[in-house]
Design an enzyme around this catalytic site. Structure first.
Site, PDB file in Angstrom:
ATOM      1  CD  GLN A  13     -42.315  14.937  72.713  1.00 35.98           C
ATOM      2  OE1 GLN A  13     -42.144  15.628  71.769  1.00 35.98           O
ATOM      3  NE2 GLN A  13     -41.587  14.044  73.390  1.00 35.98           N
ATOM      4  CG  ASP A  35     -54.948  20.284  71.315  1.00 37.41           C
ATOM      5  OD1 ASP A  35     -54.950  20.751  70.045  1.00 37.41           O
ATOM      6  OD2 ASP A  35     -53.681  19.975  71.720  1.00 37.41           O
ATOM      7  CE1 TYR A 143     -41.504  24.206  65.343  1.00 34.41           C
ATOM      8  CE2 TYR A 143     -39.095  23.666  65.412  1.00 34.41           C
ATOM      9  CZ  TYR A 143     -40.157  23.722  66.227  1.00 34.41           C
ATOM     10  OH  TYR A 143     -40.346  23.262  67.453  1.00 34.41           O
TER      11      TYR A 143
HETATM   12  P1  NAD Z   1     -47.043  18.675  69.391  1.00 38.11           P
HETATM   13  O1  NAD Z   1     -47.018  18.591  67.988  1.00 38.11           O
HETATM   14  O2  NAD Z   1     -46.878  17.301  70.173  1.00 38.11           O
HETATM   15  O3  NAD Z   1     -48.390  19.316  70.120  1.00 38.11           O
HETATM   16  C1  NAD Z   1     -49.002  20.593  69.699  1.00 38.11           C
HETATM   17  C2  NAD Z   1     -50.387  20.624  69.749  1.00 38.11           C
HETATM   18  O4  NAD Z   1     -50.591  21.870  69.220  1.00 38.11           O
HETATM   19  C3  NAD Z   1     -51.175  19.412  69.321  1.00 38.11           C
HETATM   20  O5  NAD Z   1     -51.960  19.015  70.304  1.00 38.11           O
HETATM   21  C4  NAD Z   1     -52.110  20.080  68.318  1.00 38.11           C
HETATM   22  O6  NAD Z   1     -53.558  19.449  68.013  1.00 38.11           O
HETATM   23  C5  NAD Z   1     -52.038  21.716  68.797  1.00 38.11           C
HETATM   24  N1  NAD Z   1     -52.362  22.454  67.713  1.00 38.11           N
HETATM   25  C6  NAD Z   1     -51.706  22.576  66.550  1.00 38.11           C
HETATM   26  N2  NAD Z   1     -52.423  23.297  65.729  1.00 38.11           N
HETATM   27  C7  NAD Z   1     -53.378  24.040  66.685  1.00 38.11           C
HETATM   28  C8  NAD Z   1     -54.281  25.227  66.631  1.00 38.11           C
HETATM   29  N3  NAD Z   1     -54.510  25.924  65.441  1.00 38.11           N
HETATM   30  N4  NAD Z   1     -55.095  25.563  67.660  1.00 38.11           N
HETATM   31  C9  NAD Z   1     -54.861  24.972  68.792  1.00 38.11           C
HETATM   32  N5  NAD Z   1     -53.983  23.893  68.832  1.00 38.11           N
HETATM   33  C10 NAD Z   1     -53.275  23.479  67.829  1.00 38.11           C
HETATM   34  O7  NAD Z   1     -45.820  19.833  69.912  1.00 38.11           O
HETATM   35  P2  NAD Z   1     -45.106  19.686  71.408  1.00 38.11           P
HETATM   36  O8  NAD Z   1     -43.969  18.794  71.181  1.00 38.11           O
HETATM   37  O9  NAD Z   1     -46.037  19.491  72.580  1.00 38.11           O
HETATM   38  O10 NAD Z   1     -44.467  21.422  71.340  1.00 38.11           O
HETATM   39  C11 NAD Z   1     -44.996  22.265  72.061  1.00 38.11           C
HETATM   40  C12 NAD Z   1     -44.191  23.674  71.949  1.00 38.11           C
HETATM   41  O11 NAD Z   1     -43.064  23.259  72.023  1.00 38.11           O
HETATM   42  C13 NAD Z   1     -44.314  24.158  70.491  1.00 38.11           C
HETATM   43  O12 NAD Z   1     -44.109  25.523  70.134  1.00 38.11           O
HETATM   44  C14 NAD Z   1     -42.916  23.510  69.786  1.00 38.11           C
HETATM   45  O13 NAD Z   1     -42.263  24.173  68.700  1.00 38.11           O
HETATM   46  C15 NAD Z   1     -42.080  23.588  71.076  1.00 38.11           C
HETATM   47  N6  NAD Z   1     -40.811  22.793  71.016  1.00 38.11           N
HETATM   48  C16 NAD Z   1     -41.313  21.278  71.152  1.00 38.11           C
HETATM   49  C17 NAD Z   1     -40.000  20.562  71.245  1.00 38.11           C
HETATM   50  C18 NAD Z   1     -40.028  18.907  71.189  1.00 38.11           C
HETATM   51  O14 NAD Z   1     -38.849  18.308  71.212  1.00 38.11           O
HETATM   52  N7  NAD Z   1     -41.473  18.420  71.479  1.00 38.11           N
HETATM   53  C19 NAD Z   1     -38.722  21.140  70.824  1.00 38.11           C
HETATM   54  C20 NAD Z   1     -38.460  22.434  70.931  1.00 38.11           C
HETATM   55  C21 NAD Z   1     -39.642  23.168  71.088  1.00 38.11           C
HETATM   56  N1  SER Z   2     -38.102  18.435  68.405  1.00 43.88           N
HETATM   57  C1  SER Z   2     -38.469  19.649  67.733  1.00 43.88           C
HETATM   58  C2  SER Z   2     -38.557  19.055  65.950  1.00 43.88           C
HETATM   59  O1  SER Z   2     -37.991  18.443  65.940  1.00 43.88           O
HETATM   60  C3  SER Z   2     -37.482  20.888  67.905  1.00 43.88           C
HETATM   61  O2  SER Z   2     -38.243  22.004  67.846  1.00 43.88           O
HETATM   62  O3  SER Z   2     -39.261  19.892  65.383  1.00 43.88           O
END
Ligand code: NAD
Ligand code: SER
Length: 318
Positions: A13, A35, A143
């Protein structure tokens, strides 16, 4: 020093949009996306270099860092909260060992590291409203446990080895380019798709459950601002509270109804994600981010909803 950036987990995302954002700032040839598998996401895979990297494979990670002379790693690969409760062992492995590999390579090859933390570092004992930067952190999800440990590891690598680690505690992110990857806040994205398609949405999060949220353009700006912030001014590197809005499902629905009057929300609660949501804060205090690196969001719930609906309609050709 000019940045040469590697992004892990770039097809998720955040990565789908952050890759474009960072390529816009630093140049397409200065940002390598990666990825664990290559998918058809042309805005990431066709606008610059793309490498398949599983962050659990530290040799592969190190080889790509050497190949492109990378000096900055933006580490996004992770398992989010909802999936993490169903697969805690996977979440532990990817979130902690993946980060450990990134930090070790950054130490050896002198890279800056940016990695997002989350509101999930907080737990039921944390003050719920105006949650301070430094407070009780006793999360009750795998998490959250990995995110607290990740913040501490990043601080350790900065203090012990001088690795320039930086991070923010993102709230739930709302965006239209890519779907969210299995978090608790995902309802706040899915609701827009169903509002446009069916004028109705069945929420897995209960009415009255407040969580902090942010629109993706503000999140992208937070990442690039903190990456470029003057290190002398940073007291809290890992990781800063950042906030822009807090709402519960009924308030979001009411805002959507200003554009789609017939829109209706019903509830079918997912007990796992509801319990997670109830353990997280209602709203964060982001004073430290504002004071130390000038954080200032642009979007509130009203401007976010207008833009989300407009952008999704454009994307769907409506
Ligand atoms: P997401 O789940 O959309 O994307 C994560 C990506 O990591 C995916 O494309 C997946 O294929 C990849 N992935 C998973 N395992 C893997 C591995 N072993 N090797 C390589 N790639 C791998 O997550 P996101 O929302 O893009 O989140 C990115 C970061 O931001 C994360 O650390 C998440 O905890 C943090 N975060 C996101 C949010 C949110 O609302 N989206 C909020 C707080 C924190
Ligand atoms: N959007 C994220 C989750 O719900 C917050 O880290 O996991």
């Amino acid at each position: 020093m000019k940045k040469r950036i590697l992004i892990t987990g770039s097809l998720g995302q955040i990565g789908t949009e952050l890759t474009k954002h960072l390529r816009g700032i630093y140049g397409n040839d200065k940002v390598v996306a990666s990825d664990m598998v290559k998918k058809d996401v042309p805005e990431v895979t066709e606008t610059g270099a793309f490498e398949v990297i599983d962050v659990l494979d530290s040799k592969r990670l190190a080889d790509v860092v050497s190949k492109y002379k990378i000096n900055t790693i933006v580490h996004l690969a992770a398992i989010l909260s909802g999936v993490g409760e169903h697969k805690p062992s996977l979440a532990y492995n990817v979130n902690l060992n993946g980060l450990y590999h990134v930090l070790e390579i950054a130490r050896e090859k002198e890279c800056q590291v940016f990695t997002p933390s989350s509101i999930a570092v907080f737990g039921p004992d944390t003050p719920k409203d105006g949650t301070p930067q430094n407070t009780i952190m006793r999360p009750t999800t795998m998490y959250g446990v990995t995110k607290v440990a990740g913040e501490l590891l990043c601080d350790y690598y900065f203090k012990r080895f001088g690795v320039d680690t930086r991070g923010v505690r993102f709230p739930g992110l709302v965006s239209y380019a890519a779907l969210p990857g299995g978090g608790t806040t995902d309802y706040a994205v899915h609701i827009f798709y169903d509002a446009l398609e069916k004028q109705a949405y069945e929420s897995f999060i209960a009415a009255g459950t407040y969580m902090d949220m942010m629109y993706m353009p503000d999140a992208l700006h937070a990442v690039s601002s903190l990456m470029e912030a003057n290190p002398e001014k940073l007291v809290h590197r890992n990781a800063f509270n950042v906030a822009s809005m807090s709402f519960e499902p009924e308030e979001l629905a009411a805002e959507i109804r200003k554009h789609i009057p017939e829109f209706e929300v019903t509830y079918n609660i997912d007990p796992v994600r509801q319990a997670i949501a109830e353990s997280w804060p209602n709203s964060l205090d982001d004073t430290c981010a504002r004071e130390e690196w000038g954080w200032e969001p642009k979007y509130d719930i009203s401007s976010m909803v207008s833009d989300m609906l407009e952008q999704l309609k454009k994307k769907q050709g409506k």
